[in-house]
Enzyme design. Structure first.
Site, PDB file in Angstrom:
ATOM      1  N   GLN A 161      -4.814  -1.598   9.356  1.00  0.00           N
ATOM      2  CA  GLN A 161      -4.642  -2.919   8.744  1.00  0.00           C
ATOM      3  C   GLN A 161      -5.255  -4.000   9.635  1.00  0.00           C
ATOM      4  O   GLN A 161      -4.955  -4.071  10.828  1.00  0.00           O
ATOM      5  CB  GLN A 161      -3.129  -3.182   8.519  1.00  0.00           C
ATOM      6  CG  GLN A 161      -2.824  -4.479   7.811  1.00  0.00           C
ATOM      7  CD  GLN A 161      -3.359  -4.520   6.374  1.00  0.00           C
ATOM      8  OE1 GLN A 161      -3.264  -3.546   5.637  1.00  0.00           O
ATOM      9  NE2 GLN A 161      -3.916  -5.649   5.989  1.00  0.00           N
TER      10      GLN A 161
ATOM     11  N   LYS B 188       0.846  -1.203   0.000  1.00  0.00           N
ATOM     12  CA  LYS B 188       0.000   0.000   0.000  1.00  0.00           C
ATOM     13  C   LYS B 188       0.884   1.256   0.000  1.00  0.00           C
ATOM     14  O   LYS B 188       0.621   2.209  -0.723  1.00  0.00           O
ATOM     15  CB  LYS B 188      -0.939  -0.018   1.215  1.00  0.00           C
ATOM     16  CG  LYS B 188      -2.044  -1.052   1.060  1.00  0.00           C
ATOM     17  CD  LYS B 188      -2.824  -1.329   2.332  1.00  0.00           C
ATOM     18  CE  LYS B 188      -3.776  -2.506   2.076  1.00  0.00           C
ATOM     19  NZ  LYS B 188      -4.502  -2.956   3.264  1.00  0.00           N
TER      20      LYS B 188
ATOM     21  N   ASP C 238     -11.086   2.514   3.473  1.00  0.00           N
ATOM     22  CA  ASP C 238     -11.338   1.073   3.288  1.00  0.00           C
ATOM     23  C   ASP C 238     -12.817   0.810   2.994  1.00  0.00           C
ATOM     24  O   ASP C 238     -13.175  -0.278   2.541  1.00  0.00           O
ATOM     25  CB  ASP C 238     -10.937   0.299   4.558  1.00  0.00           C
ATOM     26  CG  ASP C 238      -9.651  -0.494   4.379  1.00  0.00           C
ATOM     27  OD1 ASP C 238      -9.284  -0.768   3.219  1.00  0.00           O
ATOM     28  OD2 ASP C 238      -9.035  -0.851   5.402  1.00  0.00           O
TER      29      ASP C 238
END
Ligand code: NAD
Length: 282
Positions: free
Chosen positions: A96, A52, A119
């Protein structure tokens, strides 16, 4: 012989488009930025986080990383999230997953400001997607829609079957296919006659988390097969939820693992990071 849907190539196209857009936004004084928080040092998570960060650097999104020890408490993590929510220079926040057992993932997801929820996991983002309002879309299913569209797969009126009903893949996938006017069936671990249901699909999206579960008996000749699974087999070779060698000869088109859905997830995360500043300045 199926057409191979090349997620690596399509994700690169998207990242190149986003790179141009990020540069144009920067010229207008609008800088995209992403805070990435990792708790603990799970090796798979570290690989995802690194990928990422690399994608951010490529597209031109500033990334700020927080590497917290595995014994971090929920309160400590929530404190950091709240601080990032208030920071004007941070447009996107990503925590995460999975998180260590002492931390309630849902509480953390809910603590992220919906305006920075890149997200797309916050209940507000999910609700907006459900009723077709503008908002952050969950990256993996949004990436699959892009894979299908950019490969010329027509979805309107098609019979689409999604196997899996998780909050991050199966459910949002079904909603996004519905948005494209497909006729959608969601199958899961309690579904009866799974093979029969799958064999009706023009487009079969597989997100079961079981290595090579789906063989050619589940696939109608000429169907488009999208494999979301990521596993390593006994020989440490990467594979998906679909038995690629068995299914490829009967499918019309298929995604490989690796190089299918995986790279699209990150490309869509980059898109959401730009979306955070697009919508902020509208
Ligand atoms: P999950 O375990 O949360 O959900 C699996 C779903 O499959 C469940 O809804 C369950 O009901 C269903 N299921 C399980 N066994 C079944 C069976 N025998 N028959 C029918 N349905 C069954 O998994 P998830 O988070 O949705 O992820 C699925 C897979 O996708 C995993 O391999 C994961 O690693 C991978 N994944 C990949 C990406 C990516 O970017 N490529 C992103 C997220 C997840």
């Amino acid at each position: 012989m199926a057409k191979i849907i090349d997620g690596k190539k399509i994700s690169q196209e998207i990242k190149d488009e986003l790179k141009k857009e990020a540069a144009a936004l920067r010229e207008q004084g609008k800088e995209a930025s992403l805070a990435v928080i990792q708790v603990g040092s799970d090796p798979a998570s570290s690989i995802y986080v690194n990928n990422k960060k690399k994608a951010c650097a490529y597209v031109g999104i500033r990334s700020v990383s927080y590497e917290l020890p595995s014994e971090t408490t929920q309160e400590e993590l929530l404190g950091i999230v709240r601080e990032l929510n208030d920071r004007e220079d941070i447009q996107g926040i990503l925590v995460q997953l999975p998180l260590p057992a002492q931390i309630d993932e849902d509480a953390v997801i809910r603590a992220i400001s919906p305006q920075k929820d890149v997200d797309g996991f916050h209940p507000e983002s999910v609700g907006r997607m459900c009723i077709g309002e503008k908002g952050f879309l969950s990256c993996t299913p949004a990436g699959i829609i892009q894979l299908l569209k950019r490969s010329g797969v027509e979805l309107e009126g098609k019979d689409c079957v999604v196997i899996g009903r998780s909050n991050i893949v199966g459910k949002p996938m079904a909603l996004l296919l519905l948005r494209e006017n497909a006729t959608v069936t969601v199958a899961h671990s309690r579904t009866r006659n799974l093979k029969e249901i799958c064999r009706r699909a023009d487009v079969l999206v597989v997100a079961v988390g079981k290595p090579r579960l789906i063989t050619r008996e589940y696939v109608k000749e000429g169907a488009v097969v999208i494999d979301v699974g990521i596993h390593r087999d006994a020989e440490n070779k990467m594979c998906g939820d679909v038995d690629f060698a068995d299914v490829e000869p009967v499918a019309g088109a298929i995604t490989p693992v690796p190089g299918g859905v995986g790279p699209m997830t990150i490309a869509m995360l980059m898109n959401n990071c730009l979306e955070a500043i697009r919508s902020k300045h509208e």
